[in-house]
Write a protein that holds these residues in place. Sequence first.
Motif, PDB file in Angstrom:
ATOM      1  N   PRO A 180       0.859  -1.193  -0.140  1.00 16.57           N
ATOM      2  CA  PRO A 180      -0.033   0.141   0.123  1.00 16.57           C
ATOM      3  C   PRO A 180       0.927   1.138  -0.027  1.00 16.57           C
ATOM      4  O   PRO A 180       0.661   2.119  -0.613  1.00 16.57           O
ATOM      5  CB  PRO A 180      -0.834  -0.057   1.239  1.00 16.57           C
ATOM      6  CG  PRO A 180      -0.494  -0.969   2.046  1.00 16.57           C
ATOM      7  CD  PRO A 180       0.542  -2.127   1.279  1.00 16.57           C
ATOM      8  N   PHE A 181       2.029   1.323   0.627  1.00 15.41           N
ATOM      9  CA  PHE A 181       3.068   2.615   0.854  1.00 15.41           C
ATOM     10  C   PHE A 181       3.442   2.774  -0.679  1.00 15.41           C
ATOM     11  O   PHE A 181       3.959   3.830  -0.760  1.00 15.41           O
ATOM     12  CB  PHE A 181       3.722   2.455   1.864  1.00 15.41           C
ATOM     13  CG  PHE A 181       3.206   2.942   2.916  1.00 15.41           C
ATOM     14  CD1 PHE A 181       2.494   2.190   3.995  1.00 15.41           C
ATOM     15  CD2 PHE A 181       3.625   4.184   3.599  1.00 15.41           C
ATOM     16  CE1 PHE A 181       1.695   2.790   5.040  1.00 15.41           C
ATOM     17  CE2 PHE A 181       2.771   4.794   4.788  1.00 15.41           C
ATOM     18  CZ  PHE A 181       2.210   4.011   5.506  1.00 15.41           C
TER      19      PHE A 181
ATOM     20  N   ARG B 280      -2.784  -5.456  -1.339  1.00 17.29           N
ATOM     21  CA  ARG B 280      -2.795  -4.744  -2.583  1.00 17.29           C
ATOM     22  C   ARG B 280      -3.812  -3.780  -2.812  1.00 17.29           C
ATOM     23  O   ARG B 280      -3.747  -2.814  -3.832  1.00 17.29           O
ATOM     24  CB  ARG B 280      -2.293  -5.564  -3.680  1.00 17.29           C
ATOM     25  CG  ARG B 280      -0.978  -6.320  -3.567  1.00 17.29           C
ATOM     26  CD  ARG B 280      -0.925  -7.472  -4.551  1.00 17.29           C
ATOM     27  NE  ARG B 280      -2.145  -8.489  -4.066  1.00 17.29           N
ATOM     28  CZ  ARG B 280      -2.403  -9.596  -4.819  1.00 17.29           C
ATOM     29  NH1 ARG B 280      -1.636 -10.019  -5.983  1.00 17.29           N
ATOM     30  NH2 ARG B 280      -3.197 -10.398  -4.390  1.00 17.29           N
ATOM     31  N   THR B 281      -4.861  -4.314  -2.207  1.00 16.25           N
ATOM     32  CA  THR B 281      -6.365  -3.691  -2.521  1.00 16.25           C
ATOM     33  C   THR B 281      -7.010  -3.194  -1.290  1.00 16.25           C
ATOM     34  O   THR B 281      -8.150  -2.383  -1.237  1.00 16.25           O
ATOM     35  CB  THR B 281      -7.040  -4.594  -3.223  1.00 16.25           C
ATOM     36  OG1 THR B 281      -7.249  -5.700  -2.459  1.00 16.25           O
ATOM     37  CG2 THR B 281      -6.813  -5.057  -4.597  1.00 16.25           C
ATOM     38  N   MET B 282      -6.415  -3.605  -0.125  1.00 13.15           N
ATOM     39  CA  MET B 282      -7.241  -3.335   1.054  1.00 13.15           C
ATOM     40  C   MET B 282      -8.564  -4.235   1.327  1.00 13.15           C
ATOM     41  O   MET B 282      -9.376  -3.825   2.229  1.00 13.15           O
ATOM     42  CB  MET B 282      -7.624  -1.825   1.562  1.00 13.15           C
ATOM     43  CG  MET B 282      -6.346  -1.007   1.618  1.00 13.15           C
ATOM     44  SD  MET B 282      -4.841  -1.488   2.539  1.00 13.15           S
ATOM     45  CE  MET B 282      -5.535  -1.886   4.052  1.00 13.15           C
ATOM     46  N   ARG B 283      -8.646  -5.181   0.320  1.00 12.44           N
ATOM     47  CA  ARG B 283     -10.068  -5.885   0.566  1.00 12.44           C
ATOM     48  C   ARG B 283      -9.806  -7.063   1.339  1.00 12.44           C
ATOM     49  O   ARG B 283      -8.775  -7.708   1.393  1.00 12.44           O
ATOM     50  CB  ARG B 283     -10.291  -6.422  -0.967  1.00 12.44           C
ATOM     51  CG  ARG B 283     -10.902  -5.372  -1.976  1.00 12.44           C
ATOM     52  CD  ARG B 283     -11.514  -6.063  -2.998  1.00 12.44           C
ATOM     53  NE  ARG B 283     -11.692  -4.923  -3.924  1.00 12.44           N
ATOM     54  CZ  ARG B 283     -12.923  -4.939  -4.913  1.00 12.44           C
ATOM     55  NH1 ARG B 283     -13.584  -6.189  -4.792  1.00 12.44           N
ATOM     56  NH2 ARG B 283     -13.474  -4.114  -5.742  1.00 12.44           N
TER      57      ARG B 283
ATOM     58  N   PRO C 231     -14.691 -10.621  -0.235  1.00 11.95           N
ATOM     59  CA  PRO C 231     -13.962 -10.073  -1.370  1.00 11.95           C
ATOM     60  C   PRO C 231     -14.414  -8.692  -1.979  1.00 11.95           C
ATOM     61  O   PRO C 231     -13.578  -7.942  -2.539  1.00 11.95           O
ATOM     62  CB  PRO C 231     -14.138 -11.059  -2.726  1.00 11.95           C
ATOM     63  CG  PRO C 231     -14.927 -11.976  -2.361  1.00 11.95           C
ATOM     64  CD  PRO C 231     -15.507 -12.052  -0.766  1.00 11.95           C
ATOM     65  N   ASN C 232     -15.749  -8.405  -1.664  1.00 11.96           N
ATOM     66  CA  ASN C 232     -16.131  -6.919  -2.339  1.00 11.96           C
ATOM     67  C   ASN C 232     -16.227  -6.046  -1.115  1.00 11.96           C
ATOM     68  O   ASN C 232     -16.949  -5.096  -1.152  1.00 11.96           O
ATOM     69  CB  ASN C 232     -17.451  -7.111  -2.789  1.00 11.96           C
ATOM     70  CG  ASN C 232     -18.641  -7.413  -1.978  1.00 11.96           C
ATOM     71  OD1 ASN C 232     -18.444  -7.880  -0.640  1.00 11.96           O
ATOM     72  ND2 ASN C 232     -19.915  -7.082  -2.482  1.00 11.96           N
ATOM     73  N   LEU C 233     -15.594  -6.195   0.046  1.00 11.01           N
ATOM     74  CA  LEU C 233     -15.425  -5.175   1.407  1.00 11.01           C
ATOM     75  C   LEU C 233     -14.017  -5.152   1.347  1.00 11.01           C
ATOM     76  O   LEU C 233     -13.276  -5.681   1.365  1.00 11.01           O
ATOM     77  CB  LEU C 233     -15.801  -6.070   2.451  1.00 11.01           C
ATOM     78  CG  LEU C 233     -15.748  -5.196   3.679  1.00 11.01           C
ATOM     79  CD1 LEU C 233     -16.954  -4.098   3.855  1.00 11.01           C
ATOM     80  CD2 LEU C 233     -15.950  -6.198   4.845  1.00 11.01           C
TER      81      LEU C 233
ATOM     82  N   ALA D 214      -7.856   1.693  -1.036  1.00  9.56           N
ATOM     83  CA  ALA D 214      -9.258   0.978  -0.974  1.00  9.56           C
ATOM     84  C   ALA D 214     -10.117   1.621  -2.193  1.00  9.56           C
ATOM     85  O   ALA D 214     -10.808   1.036  -2.920  1.00  9.56           O
ATOM     86  CB  ALA D 214      -9.934   1.189   0.304  1.00  9.56           C
ATOM     87  N   GLY D 215      -9.966   3.161  -2.161  1.00  4.43           N
ATOM     88  CA  GLY D 215     -10.651   3.732  -3.258  1.00  4.43           C
ATOM     89  C   GLY D 215     -10.299   3.522  -4.735  1.00  4.43           C
ATOM     90  O   GLY D 215     -11.046   3.335  -5.533  1.00  4.43           O
ATOM     91  N   MET D 216      -8.818   3.157  -4.716  1.00  4.70           N
ATOM     92  CA  MET D 216      -8.295   3.099  -5.987  1.00  4.70           C
ATOM     93  C   MET D 216      -8.792   1.597  -6.557  1.00  4.70           C
ATOM     94  O   MET D 216      -8.889   1.333  -7.834  1.00  4.70           O
ATOM     95  CB  MET D 216      -6.864   3.017  -5.838  1.00  4.70           C
ATOM     96  CG  MET D 216      -6.082   3.477  -7.062  1.00  4.70           C
ATOM     97  SD  MET D 216      -6.440   4.972  -7.671  1.00  4.70           S
ATOM     98  CE  MET D 216      -6.086   4.820  -9.548  1.00  4.70           C
ATOM     99  N   HIS D 217      -8.887   0.685  -5.667  1.00  7.32           N
ATOM    100  CA  HIS D 217      -9.376  -0.740  -6.094  1.00  7.32           C
ATOM    101  C   HIS D 217     -10.796  -0.808  -5.975  1.00  7.32           C
ATOM    102  O   HIS D 217     -11.166  -2.122  -6.221  1.00  7.32           O
ATOM    103  CB  HIS D 217      -8.370  -1.744  -5.533  1.00  7.32           C
ATOM    104  CG  HIS D 217      -6.880  -1.426  -5.952  1.00  7.32           C
ATOM    105  ND1 HIS D 217      -6.459  -1.973  -6.950  1.00  7.32           N
ATOM    106  CD2 HIS D 217      -5.944  -0.731  -5.267  1.00  7.32           C
ATOM    107  CE1 HIS D 217      -5.231  -1.536  -7.022  1.00  7.32           C
ATOM    108  NE2 HIS D 217      -4.924  -0.882  -5.798  1.00  7.32           N
ATOM    109  N   ALA D 218     -11.616   0.058  -5.711  1.00  7.27           N
ATOM    110  CA  ALA D 218     -13.124  -0.114  -5.262  1.00  7.27           C
ATOM    111  C   ALA D 218     -13.499  -0.644  -6.577  1.00  7.27           C
ATOM    112  O   ALA D 218     -13.578  -0.155  -7.681  1.00  7.27           O
ATOM    113  CB  ALA D 218     -13.706   1.182  -4.719  1.00  7.27           C
TER     114      ALA D 218
END
Length: 428
Positions: A85-86, A386-389, A394-396, A424-428
Amino acid sequence: MKTKLETNLETDYDVIVVGGGASGMMAAYTAALRDLRVLVIDKNKRLGEKLSITGGGRCNITNAEEDVHTFLKNYGKANKFLYSPFSQFGVKDTFDFFESHGLPLVVEARKRAFPETMSAESVRTLMEKLLKKRGVVVKLGRPVKKIMRDENGVTGVVVDGTTYIAKTYILATGGLSHAETGSSGDGFGWLSDLGHTVAEPTPSIVPLSVKDSWVHKLSGVSLSFMKITFFENARPDDPVGRGVKKFQRKGKILFTHFGLSGPLILNSAHAVADLFHAGVVTATIDMYPDTDIGTLESKIIKIFDANKNKIFKSVIKECVPEGMTEAVISNSKIDSAKKVHSITREERRAFVELLKAMPLTITGLMGYDRAVIADGGVSLSEVDMRTMRSLKCPNLAITGDLLHVNRPSGGFSLQLCWTSGYVAGMHA
Ligand SMILES: Cc1cc2nc3c(=O)[nH]c(=O)nc-3n(C[C@H](O)[C@H](O)[C@H](O)COP(=O)(O)OP(=O)(O)OC[C@H]3O[C@@H](n4cnc5c(N)ncnc54)[C@H](O)[C@@H]3O)c2cc1C
């Protein structure tokens, strides 16, 4: 599957963010930049209540440590999970983000970065404005009561009997500290129901309560360059039974009406909490950490020689840091009315030892209401970093204080919010 015509614009979104704190707002803004229809739901009347009280009202927005390895070391065992994430949104991105939106940052001691406005409220309003500009729908004063799910993931969130649905959900409801700002730990319960292991929250960056009345009387005094040493398994009934020396730290100590605070203490609290398992915890404060006891004694002898005919009380202030006179008198065995020339060698030695080790008894950690962060939350091994999921649902996505990451004060909590919110926003 609904067709376009069946979509209810009032309740159907691409992304629903539950919790409009620092991480939730960053997540919502980032998702909206990708032209997604985003809804933020918060139970407060205003977005970012906690953000507006950060850094004593000044908002320590990040920490300007440029080296990512050095920076991530501050997150203890979690650091190995945070490289991904960083690499997407790090400290430099935080600087660029706020500065490009008209909020320049300044760096103070210990690389702590603040907005030049010195106002946490200005950070809060900027985030609020950005959401508005990108057309994010915000519903305030609306506590989410329930998160619904089936075998494929989250299917909706229930607010006041209405179910809002989205393709992706972002949980950003914060931890347990300062519940008056809205962070009442609701997210932990939902995450546990969704199958996550949630580490029990405990107040983490938090002041210490102290038994000794001389400490309480110093309320408001702050002393720089002190050294505090903590002991465990002490026997308070035995004056020499201070306990087993465990660790010491140097820095600024702030005295309060209940005990001790300030960055040095806040960042020691987590380690102090562990000492309570072994019994009574005591501490000593060294007022001259950079002077050895022999050198300090020579200095005191000089002061005493120059003031032989005065009473001890009137000379003490020359021997102790400003503000500490009364506290030292109350702890010293020397009668404050005694003439300096009649102080014995043993009394003088004991006085010097007191300046190097003022004793106090720690009674505990203050509660969630005074904690900067409460430890605990979802283990990072249960999140796709990588996605904060969530790896359970999986959709959270999960952001901010809901994540189980130990960290000191100094801007590291908010940086984690900006980073996890962005990802999280980038991979939503
Ligand atoms: C006094 C204090 C000072 C601090 N100073 C600093 C600092 O200077 N620098 C730093 O890095 N960190 C600081 N922190 C820590 C930092 O504020 C937090 O890490 C950060 O705000 C957490 O953001 P978050 O998005 O995870 O959650 P929060 O900011 O806690 O936001 C969660 C939001 O979710 C909403 N919510 C909760 N439950 C529901 C529900 N059921 N339905 C709808 N909405 C819900 C809440 O109303 C809230 O708005 C400080 C903390 C405190 C308490």
